[in-house]
Design an enzyme around this catalytic site. Structure first.
Site, short mmCIF file in Angstrom:
data_model
loop_
_atom_site.label_atom_id
_atom_site.label_comp_id
_atom_site.label_asym_id
_atom_site.label_seq_id
_atom_site.Cartn_x
_atom_site.Cartn_y
_atom_site.Cartn_z
N PHE A 123 5.24 5.75 5.71
CA PHE A 123 4.54 4.67 5.00
C PHE A 123 5.59 3.70 4.46
O PHE A 123 6.34 4.06 3.54
CB PHE A 123 3.73 5.32 3.87
CG PHE A 123 2.88 4.41 3.04
CD1 PHE A 123 1.62 4.02 3.49
CD2 PHE A 123 3.29 4.00 1.78
CE1 PHE A 123 0.79 3.23 2.68
CE2 PHE A 123 2.46 3.21 0.98
CZ PHE A 123 1.22 2.83 1.43
N ILE A 157 12.05 5.13 1.88
CA ILE A 157 10.90 5.45 2.74
C ILE A 157 10.96 6.93 3.18
O ILE A 157 11.85 7.33 3.93
CB ILE A 157 10.84 4.50 3.95
CG1 ILE A 157 10.80 3.04 3.48
CG2 ILE A 157 9.63 4.82 4.83
CD1 ILE A 157 9.68 2.68 2.51
N THR A 158 9.99 7.70 2.69
CA THR A 158 9.94 9.14 2.99
C THR A 158 9.72 9.38 4.48
O THR A 158 8.86 8.74 5.10
CB THR A 158 8.80 9.81 2.18
OG1 THR A 158 9.06 9.62 0.79
CG2 THR A 158 8.72 11.30 2.48
N GLU A 364 5.12 6.91 -6.06
CA GLU A 364 3.68 6.60 -5.99
C GLU A 364 3.19 5.98 -7.31
O GLU A 364 2.09 6.25 -7.78
CB GLU A 364 2.86 7.84 -5.61
CG GLU A 364 3.35 8.44 -4.31
CD GLU A 364 2.28 8.85 -3.33
OE1 GLU A 364 1.08 8.61 -3.58
OE2 GLU A 364 2.64 9.40 -2.28
N THR A 366 5.24 4.55 -11.03
CA THR A 366 5.89 5.19 -12.18
C THR A 366 4.87 5.49 -13.28
O THR A 366 3.76 4.95 -13.28
CB THR A 366 6.95 4.24 -12.78
OG1 THR A 366 6.28 3.05 -13.22
CG2 THR A 366 8.03 3.89 -11.77
#
Length: 387
Positions: A123, A157-158, A364, A366
């Site tokens: 994502f 970016i994970t 996602e 803070t």
């Protein structure tokens, strides 16, 4: 969302619990030291259907409801966050955009392979100047013939280093400000002009890889656009809301783990010939974590039920994410304290969870952004005009 048959779900949950506790937990230290998930754990997760548990059944997933999702997340949270991170983007923010907003062709092309773990989705929303607020989003998508050209960079970016496809958010209308005029696209990781930087060295969550991604005049066809042009940010908010509740549940799982570690240690470790659990101030730390953990678990289950009914898909998830991520920070801190000097050594699980937990208050959205979302929504509901 109706979810699975109760008996079938109970079996799935039991299988996940066994996998996490019997297979993943013994390898946590190895994952932390090597900064990678062993291939056999990826295979085991794929075999169990974990790459697609939250994707629709008709496209090869398990189609869990939010209430079921959080119960699985309680189990995932019990071990290193890197394990869940491996398949998290397929089920969560990347896969959900395609599942909810993609065309039938896009769903058929990507969802079965995402659900099977054949593809890893990533994502790509966050940028250097656009984290929790999209106003600074600089990546652009301009029309070119019957396709688009995407230019820009993304950060943190994970799963980027192992991704097969990116769900990319780009400003398609330069005249629009803030969240408007942003569109989302499916971009193949091997497309010319896509470059992924080296994976980031982080404080914790080793084995969960994040990296910068660069898009240098990347050409994509017209059918790469997901849903309606200019409505990409609204899609991002919808899936982030689900993701926030999932994160809250992961925090509950981690708090349970560090409580278990603390109780086991306090019951057996001795000072002056007696277990440290006999000291009332040690009991107090354990009691505080237990009380907060019960509150957090109940909160997540209640918010998930209201998410499923459609009653609250925004403020509740933000409150759950805020409370649970702050709660697990306190829980891991107490767990280190209960362990004393041992709690500061790298080979002790609570030391690793102390580092891992810190990220939950950042990604996602803070804790500060969640407060703005919650406060703003409640005041607008009371009739306060927008600025």
């Amino acid at each position: 969302m109706s979810g699975m048959d109760a008996d079938v779900f109970a079996e799935v949950k039991d299988a996940v619990r066994r996998l996490v506790r019997e297979v993943v937990v013994p390898r946590e230290e190895e994952i932390d030291l090597d900064d990678r998930i062993p291939d056999e754990l990826r295979s085991a997760a794929a075999e169990m259907g974990l790459f697609g548990y939250a994707l629709p059944e008709e496209h090869g997933g398990l189609g869990v409801s939010m209430s079921e999702d959080v119960q699985l997340a309680f189990e995932f949270g019990y071990t290193t966050p890197a394990f869940r991170s491996l398949f998290g983007t397929n089920n969560g923010i990347a896969g959900q955009v395609i599942a909810r907003f993609g065309s039938e062709e896009q769903k058929k092309a990507y969802l079965p392979r995402l659900a099977a773990g054949e593809l890893i989705g990533s994502f790509a929303l966050t940028e250097a100047e656009a984290g929790s607020d999209p106003a600074g989003l600089r990546t652009t998508a301009r029309r070119d013939g019957d396709g688009w050209v995407i230019t820009g960079g993304k950060r943190y970016i994970t799963n980027a280093p192992i991704a097969d496809l990116f769900v990319v958010f780009a400003r398609s209308d330069p005249q629009e400000k803030g969240g408007r005029g942003i569109s989302s696209f499916v971009v193949d990781a091997t497309a010319p002009g896509v470059t992924v930087g080296p994976h980031d060295k982080k404080m914790g969550q080793s084995g969960a890889w994040t990296a910068e991604v660069f898009f240098d005049d990347v050409r994509v066809p017209a059918d790469a656009l997901i849903g309606e042009e200019g409505r990409g940010y609204a899609k991002a908010l919808t899936v982030l809301s689900r993701g926030r509740l999932h994160i809250a549940a992961l925090c509950v799982g981690m708090a349970q783990r560090v409580l278990d570690e603390s109780v086991a240690y306090a019951a057996t470790a001795k000072q002056g010939g007696a277990p440290i659990g006999r000291f009332q101030l040690v009991q107090a730390m354990i009691a505080e974590t237990h009380a907060e953990l019960l509150a957090a678990r109940s909160m997540v289950l209640d918010v998930a039920a209201r998410y499923d009914s459609g009653e609250d898909t925004s403020v509740g998830p933000s409150s759950a994410k805020l409370f649970c991520s702050e709660m697990v920070g306190r829980a891991t801190d107490r767990a280190v304290q209960v362990h004393g000097g041992l709690g500061y050594l790298r080979t002790t699980p609570v030391e690793r969870f102390y580092r891992d937990a810190r990220l939950y208050r950042l990604y996602e959205g803070t804790s500060e952004v969640q407060k703005v979302i919650i406060g703003g929504a409640l005041l607008r509901a009371a009739g306060m005009p927008k600025p």
